[in-house]
Design a protein around this motif. Sequence first.
Motif, PDB file in Angstrom:
ATOM      1  N   VAL A 143       0.852  -1.187   0.000  1.00 18.55           N
ATOM      2  CA  VAL A 143       0.000   0.000   0.000  1.00 18.55           C
ATOM      3  C   VAL A 143       0.889   1.239   0.000  1.00 18.55           C
ATOM      4  O   VAL A 143       2.035   1.189   0.446  1.00 18.55           O
ATOM      5  CB  VAL A 143      -0.947   0.039   1.219  1.00 18.55           C
ATOM      6  CG1 VAL A 143      -1.906  -1.131   1.214  1.00 18.55           C
ATOM      7  CG2 VAL A 143      -0.169   0.085   2.518  1.00 18.55           C
ATOM      8  N   ASN A 144       0.343   2.345  -0.513  1.00 25.87           N
ATOM      9  CA  ASN A 144       1.115   3.585  -0.461  1.00 25.87           C
ATOM     10  C   ASN A 144       0.913   4.242   0.909  1.00 25.87           C
ATOM     11  O   ASN A 144       0.046   3.847   1.679  1.00 25.87           O
ATOM     12  CB  ASN A 144       0.762   4.523  -1.618  1.00 25.87           C
ATOM     13  CG  ASN A 144      -0.681   4.986  -1.574  1.00 25.87           C
ATOM     14  OD1 ASN A 144      -1.234   5.220  -0.507  1.00 25.87           O
ATOM     15  ND2 ASN A 144      -1.294   5.124  -2.740  1.00 25.87           N
TER      16      ASN A 144
ATOM     17  N   GLN B 171      -5.389  -6.915   9.341  1.00 27.58           N
ATOM     18  CA  GLN B 171      -4.822  -7.882   8.406  1.00 27.58           C
ATOM     19  C   GLN B 171      -3.507  -8.448   8.959  1.00 27.58           C
ATOM     20  O   GLN B 171      -3.240  -9.646   8.832  1.00 27.58           O
ATOM     21  CB  GLN B 171      -4.569  -7.227   7.043  1.00 27.58           C
ATOM     22  CG  GLN B 171      -5.825  -6.898   6.263  1.00 27.58           C
ATOM     23  CD  GLN B 171      -5.504  -6.172   4.981  1.00 27.58           C
ATOM     24  OE1 GLN B 171      -5.723  -4.976   4.890  1.00 27.58           O
ATOM     25  NE2 GLN B 171      -4.971  -6.875   3.995  1.00 27.58           N
ATOM     26  N   VAL B 172      -2.713  -7.593   9.562  1.00 27.20           N
ATOM     27  CA  VAL B 172      -1.440  -8.043  10.144  1.00 27.20           C
ATOM     28  C   VAL B 172      -1.709  -9.001  11.294  1.00 27.20           C
ATOM     29  O   VAL B 172      -1.050 -10.038  11.423  1.00 27.20           O
ATOM     30  CB  VAL B 172      -0.592  -6.832  10.605  1.00 27.20           C
ATOM     31  CG1 VAL B 172       0.590  -7.272  11.445  1.00 27.20           C
ATOM     32  CG2 VAL B 172      -0.119  -6.037   9.396  1.00 27.20           C
TER      33      VAL B 172
ATOM     34  N   GLU C 118      -0.983 -11.555   7.944  1.00 30.70           N
ATOM     35  CA  GLU C 118      -0.515 -11.044   6.657  1.00 30.70           C
ATOM     36  C   GLU C 118       0.567  -9.989   6.852  1.00 30.70           C
ATOM     37  O   GLU C 118       0.528  -9.209   7.799  1.00 30.70           O
ATOM     38  CB  GLU C 118      -1.687 -10.426   5.889  1.00 30.70           C
ATOM     39  CG  GLU C 118      -1.336 -10.004   4.493  1.00 30.70           C
ATOM     40  CD  GLU C 118      -2.545  -9.491   3.717  1.00 30.70           C
ATOM     41  OE1 GLU C 118      -2.314  -8.870   2.671  1.00 30.70           O
ATOM     42  OE2 GLU C 118      -3.679  -9.703   4.161  1.00 30.70           O
ATOM     43  N   ASP C 119       1.558  -9.968   5.974  1.00 33.07           N
ATOM     44  CA  ASP C 119       2.568  -8.917   5.957  1.00 33.07           C
ATOM     45  C   ASP C 119       2.092  -7.805   5.039  1.00 33.07           C
ATOM     46  O   ASP C 119       1.554  -8.067   3.964  1.00 33.07           O
ATOM     47  CB  ASP C 119       3.912  -9.434   5.436  1.00 33.07           C
ATOM     48  CG  ASP C 119       4.608 -10.360   6.413  1.00 33.07           C
ATOM     49  OD1 ASP C 119       4.043 -10.644   7.486  1.00 33.07           O
ATOM     50  OD2 ASP C 119       5.720 -10.797   6.099  1.00 33.07           O
ATOM     51  N   ILE C 120       2.299  -6.555   5.446  1.00 34.27           N
ATOM     52  CA  ILE C 120       1.905  -5.398   4.656  1.00 34.27           C
ATOM     53  C   ILE C 120       3.159  -4.574   4.372  1.00 34.27           C
ATOM     54  O   ILE C 120       3.907  -4.245   5.290  1.00 34.27           O
ATOM     55  CB  ILE C 120       0.883  -4.507   5.401  1.00 34.27           C
ATOM     56  CG1 ILE C 120      -0.318  -5.316   5.882  1.00 34.27           C
ATOM     57  CG2 ILE C 120       0.491  -3.308   4.563  1.00 34.27           C
ATOM     58  CD1 ILE C 120      -1.263  -5.755   4.808  1.00 34.27           C
ATOM     59  N   VAL C 121       3.385  -4.237   3.118  1.00 36.41           N
ATOM     60  CA  VAL C 121       4.508  -3.380   2.739  1.00 36.41           C
ATOM     61  C   VAL C 121       3.964  -1.979   2.488  1.00 36.41           C
ATOM     62  O   VAL C 121       2.973  -1.809   1.776  1.00 36.41           O
ATOM     63  CB  VAL C 121       5.225  -3.904   1.480  1.00 36.41           C
ATOM     64  CG1 VAL C 121       6.275  -2.912   1.001  1.00 36.41           C
ATOM     65  CG2 VAL C 121       5.843  -5.253   1.758  1.00 36.41           C
TER      66      VAL C 121
ATOM     67  N   LEU D 237       4.874  -3.947   7.755  1.00 35.66           N
ATOM     68  CA  LEU D 237       4.119  -4.258   8.969  1.00 35.66           C
ATOM     69  C   LEU D 237       4.026  -5.764   9.082  1.00 35.66           C
ATOM     70  O   LEU D 237       3.564  -6.440   8.164  1.00 35.66           O
ATOM     71  CB  LEU D 237       2.704  -3.673   8.893  1.00 35.66           C
ATOM     72  CG  LEU D 237       2.565  -2.153   8.857  1.00 35.66           C
ATOM     73  CD1 LEU D 237       1.100  -1.768   8.665  1.00 35.66           C
ATOM     74  CD2 LEU D 237       3.101  -1.547  10.125  1.00 35.66           C
ATOM     75  N   VAL D 238       4.500  -6.284  10.194  1.00 38.27           N
ATOM     76  CA  VAL D 238       4.448  -7.732  10.434  1.00 38.27           C
ATOM     77  C   VAL D 238       3.949  -7.961  11.852  1.00 38.27           C
ATOM     78  O   VAL D 238       4.101  -7.098  12.718  1.00 38.27           O
ATOM     79  CB  VAL D 238       5.833  -8.401  10.243  1.00 38.27           C
ATOM     80  CG1 VAL D 238       6.300  -8.290   8.810  1.00 38.27           C
ATOM     81  CG2 VAL D 238       6.858  -7.813  11.181  1.00 38.27           C
TER      82      VAL D 238
END
Length: 77
Positions: free
Chosen positions: A4-5, A19-20, A24-27, A38-39
């Motif tokens: 995501v931006n 979600q994390v 799920e990992d979020i970049v 985000l982990v």
Amino acid sequence: MTTVNIHEAKTHLSRLLAQVEAGEDIVIARNGKPVARLVPCEEQGRREFGVLKGRIKLDDSFFDPLPEEELAAWEGD
């Protein structure tokens, strides 16, 4: 892994954290380039006081005052 931006991350932080938490990992990216991830955090166990009792021996000199030059270095002089 979702990317995501920064604007979307700021706008939807609560949703992204959910979600994390679900694993799920979020970049997070700036101008399409990954900046952060985000982990989920690993749970830390409780610290047990005195766990090293009897395993570590300190010489009596450990409690002696520091020499002046070392004390000055610790104090930033």
